[in-house]
Design a protein around this motif. Sequence first.
Motif, short mmCIF file in Angstrom:
data_model
loop_
_atom_site.label_atom_id
_atom_site.label_comp_id
_atom_site.label_asym_id
_atom_site.label_seq_id
_atom_site.Cartn_x
_atom_site.Cartn_y
_atom_site.Cartn_z
N ALA A 1 0.83 -1.20 0.00
CA ALA A 1 0.00 0.00 0.00
C ALA A 1 0.86 1.25 0.00
O ALA A 1 1.87 1.32 0.70
CB ALA A 1 -0.93 0.00 1.21
N ILE B 1 -7.03 0.21 5.95
CA ILE B 1 -6.22 -0.71 5.15
C ILE B 1 -5.64 -1.83 6.00
O ILE B 1 -5.57 -2.99 5.56
CB ILE B 1 -5.10 0.06 4.41
CG1 ILE B 1 -5.71 1.03 3.40
CG2 ILE B 1 -4.15 -0.91 3.70
CD1 ILE B 1 -6.59 0.38 2.35
N LEU C 1 1.37 2.62 -8.51
CA LEU C 1 0.10 1.89 -8.57
C LEU C 1 -0.17 1.39 -9.98
O LEU C 1 -0.59 0.25 -10.19
CB LEU C 1 -1.03 2.82 -8.11
CG LEU C 1 -2.41 2.20 -7.91
CD1 LEU C 1 -2.44 1.34 -6.65
CD2 LEU C 1 -3.48 3.30 -7.81
N GLU D 1 -0.55 -2.11 -4.59
CA GLU D 1 -1.90 -2.51 -5.02
C GLU D 1 -2.97 -1.49 -4.66
O GLU D 1 -3.98 -1.38 -5.35
CB GLU D 1 -2.28 -3.86 -4.40
CG GLU D 1 -1.59 -5.05 -5.02
CD GLU D 1 -0.35 -5.49 -4.27
OE1 GLU D 1 0.51 -6.12 -4.90
OE2 GLU D 1 -0.23 -5.18 -3.06
N VAL D 2 -2.77 -0.77 -3.56
CA VAL D 2 -3.75 0.24 -3.14
C VAL D 2 -3.02 1.53 -2.77
O VAL D 2 -1.83 1.51 -2.43
CB VAL D 2 -4.61 -0.23 -1.95
CG1 VAL D 2 -5.42 -1.47 -2.33
CG2 VAL D 2 -3.77 -0.50 -0.72
N SER E 1 -12.47 3.00 -5.51
CA SER E 1 -13.34 2.21 -4.65
C SER E 1 -14.70 2.88 -4.48
O SER E 1 -14.91 4.03 -4.87
CB SER E 1 -12.70 2.04 -3.26
OG SER E 1 -12.85 3.22 -2.48
N ILE F 1 -10.70 5.06 -1.99
CA ILE F 1 -9.35 4.49 -2.00
C ILE F 1 -9.04 4.06 -3.43
O ILE F 1 -9.93 3.58 -4.14
CB ILE F 1 -9.27 3.29 -1.03
CG1 ILE F 1 -9.45 3.80 0.42
CG2 ILE F 1 -7.95 2.54 -1.16
CD1 ILE F 1 -9.62 2.71 1.45
N VAL G 1 -7.07 1.81 -6.37
CA VAL G 1 -6.59 0.44 -6.60
C VAL G 1 -6.00 0.37 -8.00
O VAL G 1 -6.41 1.11 -8.90
CB VAL G 1 -7.75 -0.58 -6.45
CG1 VAL G 1 -7.29 -2.00 -6.76
CG2 VAL G 1 -8.35 -0.51 -5.04
N LEU H 1 -10.50 -4.99 -6.10
CA LEU H 1 -11.42 -3.87 -5.93
C LEU H 1 -12.75 -4.34 -5.36
O LEU H 1 -13.31 -3.70 -4.46
CB LEU H 1 -11.65 -3.17 -7.28
CG LEU H 1 -12.59 -1.96 -7.27
CD1 LEU H 1 -12.04 -0.86 -6.36
CD2 LEU H 1 -12.81 -1.43 -8.68
N LEU I 1 -12.28 -5.10 -1.69
CA LEU I 1 -12.15 -3.86 -0.93
C LEU I 1 -13.50 -3.18 -0.77
O LEU I 1 -13.86 -2.75 0.33
CB LEU I 1 -11.16 -2.92 -1.62
CG LEU I 1 -10.96 -1.54 -0.97
CD1 LEU I 1 -10.43 -1.68 0.46
CD2 LEU I 1 -10.02 -0.69 -1.81
#
Length: 225
Positions: free
Chosen positions: A38, A62, A87, A93-94, A112, A196, A198, A206, A209
């Motif tokens: 992250a 997270i 990213l 990944e996030v 998100s 957030i 992704v 996604l 999340l």
Amino acid sequence: MLQSFWAIGLVLLLVGCDFPRDSNGALSRIRREGVLRAGYCERPPWVENTNGNPEGIEPQLIERFASRLGARVEWTAGTESSLIEALRVGQIEVLIGGFLSDTAWASRAAISHAYKEAKVVVSFPTADSVRALTDLEGAVVAYRPARPDFAALITSREARPEARNDWRGQIAVAYEFELSEDVHRSRPLKTEKHVILVTSGENGLLYALDHFLMRPGQLAGANKS
């Protein structure tokens, strides 16, 4: 007969699909290796950098999300532009940083579900200091130094922004949830929808999340000060 062939084809299509699917298998890798990568950039109170460690509302989210996946979080700090590139290429990944649903990075990242709607207000320290928004012209209004976007919002109201770490007790721009019980001494400026980011194409991640963020009570206990 034609309907039978159509039905068989539909079944084969559904069997062959694993939707939602990650383009590069991010969710499977996170579960297999036990690490969620992250990125974060500071934007209080959503993300605060304390001695090189991310704290605040979104890092806690997270951390909880990673725990549900059976993983720990590997954090990377940086600027928005550098982390967006990380990213994009899958190095993380996030990405968190107080991003809004209308972020300018929407073309380079997946977004998100909006997990929080937050009211931005101008607050007044005493009942005697309460003014209508139209009366802010020329007034000195405090804001957190790490929030230049709040300074721009103050300027747009023809007031004078003043960066202050001790903004409480001043006429100030802040989030409504940061205020004390005296919310009646505030005036709304705008409402933000927080998201957030992704890596694009990682649809399984996604989806996971979003499912996590939409669960009731995910913000309970988050650091909101």
